[in-house]
Design a protein around this motif. Structure first.
Motif, PDB file in Angstrom:
ATOM      1  N   GLU A  66      27.709  19.208  -0.423  1.00  0.00           N
ATOM      2  CA  GLU A  66      26.868  19.639  -1.549  1.00  0.00           C
ATOM      3  C   GLU A  66      27.650  19.463  -2.850  1.00  0.00           C
ATOM      4  O   GLU A  66      28.864  19.660  -2.868  1.00  0.00           O
ATOM      5  N   PRO A  67      26.971  19.114  -3.950  1.00  0.00           N
ATOM      6  CA  PRO A  67      27.716  18.875  -5.190  1.00  0.00           C
ATOM      7  C   PRO A  67      28.266  20.145  -5.841  1.00  0.00           C
ATOM      8  O   PRO A  67      29.272  20.108  -6.519  1.00  0.00           O
ATOM      9  N   THR A  68      27.587  21.257  -5.672  1.00  0.00           N
ATOM     10  CA  THR A  68      28.045  22.478  -6.350  1.00  0.00           C
ATOM     11  C   THR A  68      28.185  23.622  -5.345  1.00  0.00           C
ATOM     12  O   THR A  68      27.577  23.619  -4.280  1.00  0.00           O
ATOM     13  N   ARG A  69      28.974  24.590  -5.749  1.00  0.00           N
ATOM     14  CA  ARG A  69      29.185  25.766  -4.882  1.00  0.00           C
ATOM     15  C   ARG A  69      27.868  26.503  -4.672  1.00  0.00           C
ATOM     16  O   ARG A  69      27.595  27.018  -3.600  1.00  0.00           O
ATOM     17  N   GLU A  70      27.082  26.541  -5.725  1.00  0.00           N
ATOM     18  CA  GLU A  70      25.801  27.242  -5.621  1.00  0.00           C
ATOM     19  C   GLU A  70      24.903  26.624  -4.563  1.00  0.00           C
ATOM     20  O   GLU A  70      24.340  27.313  -3.715  1.00  0.00           O
ATOM     21  N   LEU A  71      24.800  25.301  -4.607  1.00  0.00           N
ATOM     22  CA  LEU A  71      23.941  24.640  -3.624  1.00  0.00           C
ATOM     23  C   LEU A  71      24.522  24.817  -2.225  1.00  0.00           C
ATOM     24  O   LEU A  71      23.783  25.022  -1.260  1.00  0.00           O
ATOM     25  N   ILE A  73      29.940  23.493   5.624  1.00  0.00           N
ATOM     26  CA  ILE A  73      29.221  23.184   4.385  1.00  0.00           C
ATOM     27  C   ILE A  73      30.271  23.181   3.274  1.00  0.00           C
ATOM     28  O   ILE A  73      31.005  24.168   3.115  1.00  0.00           O
ATOM     29  N   ALA A  74      30.377  22.074   2.567  1.00  0.00           N
ATOM     30  CA  ALA A  74      31.505  21.951   1.646  1.00  0.00           C
ATOM     31  C   ALA A  74      31.141  21.212   0.377  1.00  0.00           C
ATOM     32  O   ALA A  74      30.230  20.390   0.355  1.00  0.00           O
ATOM     33  N   THR A  75      31.904  21.498  -0.666  1.00  0.00           N
ATOM     34  CA  THR A  75      31.884  20.648  -1.854  1.00  0.00           C
ATOM     35  C   THR A  75      33.022  19.637  -1.664  1.00  0.00           C
ATOM     36  O   THR A  75      34.043  19.970  -1.047  1.00  0.00           O
ATOM     37  N   PRO A  76      32.857  18.411  -2.179  1.00  0.00           N
ATOM     38  CA  PRO A  76      33.829  17.360  -1.850  1.00  0.00           C
ATOM     39  C   PRO A  76      35.270  17.694  -2.252  1.00  0.00           C
ATOM     40  O   PRO A  76      36.212  17.410  -1.509  1.00  0.00           O
ATOM     41  N   GLY A  77      35.440  18.333  -3.415  1.00  0.00           N
ATOM     42  CA  GLY A  77      36.790  18.614  -3.906  1.00  0.00           C
ATOM     43  C   GLY A  77      37.569  19.500  -2.944  1.00  0.00           C
ATOM     44  O   GLY A  77      38.689  19.182  -2.535  1.00  0.00           O
ATOM     45  N   ARG A  78      36.976  20.618  -2.556  1.00  0.00           N
ATOM     46  CA  ARG A  78      37.674  21.559  -1.674  1.00  0.00           C
ATOM     47  C   ARG A  78      37.903  20.945  -0.294  1.00  0.00           C
ATOM     48  O   ARG A  78      38.947  21.155   0.323  1.00  0.00           O
ATOM     49  N   LEU A  79      36.934  20.182   0.161  1.00  0.00           N
ATOM     50  CA  LEU A  79      37.089  19.553   1.480  1.00  0.00           C
ATOM     51  C   LEU A  79      38.297  18.604   1.474  1.00  0.00           C
ATOM     52  O   LEU A  79      39.132  18.631   2.377  1.00  0.00           O
ATOM     53  N   MET A  80      38.389  17.772   0.427  1.00  0.00           N
ATOM     54  CA  MET A  80      39.493  16.815   0.351  1.00  0.00           C
ATOM     55  C   MET A  80      40.830  17.542   0.252  1.00  0.00           C
ATOM     56  O   MET A  80      41.831  17.117   0.822  1.00  0.00           O
ATOM     57  N   ASP A  81      40.829  18.651  -0.452  1.00  0.00           N
ATOM     58  CA  ASP A  81      42.029  19.482  -0.586  1.00  0.00           C
ATOM     59  C   ASP A  81      42.538  19.940   0.776  1.00  0.00           C
ATOM     60  O   ASP A  81      43.701  19.771   1.120  1.00  0.00           O
ATOM     61  N   LEU A  82      41.614  20.509   1.548  1.00  0.00           N
ATOM     62  CA  LEU A  82      41.997  21.038   2.864  1.00  0.00           C
ATOM     63  C   LEU A  82      42.333  19.906   3.824  1.00  0.00           C
ATOM     64  O   LEU A  82      43.220  20.038   4.668  1.00  0.00           O
ATOM     65  N   PHE A  83      41.633  18.815   3.670  1.00  0.00           N
ATOM     66  CA  PHE A  83      41.925  17.653   4.518  1.00  0.00           C
ATOM     67  C   PHE A  83      43.343  17.160   4.227  1.00  0.00           C
ATOM     68  O   PHE A  83      44.138  16.899   5.123  1.00  0.00           O
TER      69      PHE A  83
END
Ligand code: AMP
Length: 467
Positions: free
Chosen positions: A79-84, A127-137
């Motif tokens: 999802e693009p935003t945390r809200e979504l 369910i993730a936003t791309p930035g945080r997912l890439m961080d954890l990855f």
């Protein structure tokens, strides 16, 4: 067609009935059977069409078979935003009530430790936003090789926010033999390219834009002068004249959001504000006040335009006509939801004529013009002002002679139009570029690096949980 014809399990049919849905929406009727048949999907649809349930419902049935493994999510929703992201998580919680699926939400702005713990237990749905997912990855906390179902939601919004390179990278980390569902309100060339590269023989489903088709929203244009004072006077007149239960007022710039909210409060309105410069906790607090009715007016930038699903918003006001016609559709779609009626006013200056023409072309709807209530403020030559008493006089850099008189019915106030715009009008961003974010005026609020505005963070946010 009824929900029973779509191939969903009996448990899900019960859930759908409990949710009060009688018939599937067009996107649900087209997408659900195909998702259950493991087909890739391109869904041209936006929020308000019921698109979330069109992927969440079949995903629940698909994921009901099989077990999760530590650090290896079985499915991923971007999802693009945390809200979504939080809204989709709420949907999983609601529709998955009769299932035992675990879910984790990876979004910026909240503790990473709890998210890592959730992942280590193993999740069915991430369910993730791309930035945080890439961080954890990048930190080795997550493996995507067991992820056989990928949903890329609001792809054109991802493009707006510059997330396409991150999504491409994420796609390469997932197994090639997977099912991919891509949803986007529009299909600009970069999204088409993404779909061509990462989807396999997708079924294309297109549903009508809800806003253009939504006859429940009464749309009106109020011509105003370019003066911010005049615009604020007109807005206040409308707010007083209309039966506003609650309203979202959209501005193009964060500065305008702040100044307008301040001005409305000074005039006795119960208003709050939301924009991308605010801390996460502040945004949540402001939205909660709005949802609870403590404030009934929310002044917002475009980060609040998409996906926000607040029941009973009676009015949307575009204090600034949006630069892009898509944004208009998203903004006014915050009202007239779930069968309710709503009213959307747009204050339009002479310079906005081209934007309005584009909006009318996109929606295929000629927006009715209504006259302003009182005589517009008449610009007059700057007048010499007696110096303010020493204590009250503003600092030299802020001091401006009053350039315009206010409406006769209102006390004069400072005209923010006299403040140099942070970005010249000519810098209006173009749609469809490689990374539209680069073109955006500096203060146009699309969320940017912090992944946009956030709604309330549900209780389940910090841990994986059973739904
Ligand atoms: P979405 O487009 O996913 O943001 O959904 C918009 C709204 O429609 C949400 O409040 C959903 O709860 C609601 N909704 C989804 N599917 C249906 C349906 N079949 N019938 C009535 N409302 C629905």
């Amino acid at each position: 067609m009824s929900f029973a014809d779509l191939g969903l399990s009996d448990e899900l049919l019960r859930t759908v009935t409990d949710a009060g849905y009688t018939d599937p929406t067009p996107i649900q009727a087209s997408a659900i059977p195909s998702v259950l048949m493991m087909r890739d999907i391109i869904g041209i649809a936006q929020t308000g069409t019921g698109k979330t349930a069109s992927f969440v419902l079949p995903m629940i049935d698909i994921l009901a078979q099989g077990r999760s493994r530590a650090r290896m999510p079985r499915s991923l929703i971007l999802e693009p935003t945390r809200e979504l992201a939080a809204q989709v998580a709420e949907n999983f919680e609601k529709y998955g009530a009769n299932h035992k699926l675990s879910m984790a939400l990876l979004i910026g702005g909240v503790s990473m430790g709890d998210q890592i713990k959730a992942l280590e237990k193993g999740v069915d749905v991430l369910i993730a936003t791309p930035g945080r997912l890439m961080d954890l990855f990048g930190r080795g906390n997550i493996l995507l090789t067991g992820c056989s179902l990928l949903v890329i939601d609001e792809a054109d919004r991802m493009l707006d926010m510059g997330f396409i390179p991150a999504i491409e990278e994420i796609c390469t980390k997932l197994p090639t033999a997977r099912q991919t569902l891509l949803f986007s309100a529009t299909m600009p060339p970069p999204i088409k390219k993404l779909a061509d590269r990462f989807l396999s023989n997708p079924k294309m489903i297109e549903v009508a834009r809800p806003a253009s088709a939504n006859v429940n929203i009464k749309q009106l244009i109020v011509p105003v002068s370019a003066s911010a004072v005049d615009k604020r006077v007109r807005l206040r007149e409308l707010l007083r004249r209309e039966e506003v239960t609650n309203a979202i007022i959209f501005c193009n710039r964060k500065t305008t959001v702040r100044e307008l909210n301040k001005s409305l409060r000074q005039h006795g309105f119960k208003s709050g504000e939301i924009h991308g410069d605010m801390e996460q906790a502040q945004r949540i607090a402001e939205l909660d006040l709005f949802k609870a009715g403590t404030v009934n007016i929310l002044v917002a930038s475009d980060v609040a335009a998409r996906g926000l699903d607040i029941k009973g918003v009676s009015h949307v006001f575009n204090f600034d006509a949006p630069w892009h016609p898509d944004d208009y559709v998203h903004r006014i779609g915050r009202t007239g939801r779930a069968g309710a009626t709503g009213t959307a006013y747009t204050l339009v200056t002479p310079a906005d004529a081209e934007n309005i023409a584009e909006i009318e072309k996109l929606t295929g709807h000629k927006i009715e013009r209504v006259e302003a209530v009182s005589t517009p403020a008449v610009p007059r030559a700057p007048v010499e002002e007696a110096p303010a008493p020493r204590r009250e006089r503003p600092a030299r850099a802020e001091y401006r002679p009053r350039a315009e008189a206010a409406s006769p019915v209102e006390a004069p106030e400072r005209d923010e139009a006299s403040i140099p715009a942070e970005q010249p009008r000519a810098a209006r961003p173009e749609r469809g570029g490689r990374d539209r974010n680069q073109d955006r005026p500096r203060d146009q609020d699309q969320g940017g690096a912090d992944e946009g505005w956030n709604g309330p963070v549900p209780d389940f946010l910090h841990v994986a949980f059973t739904v």
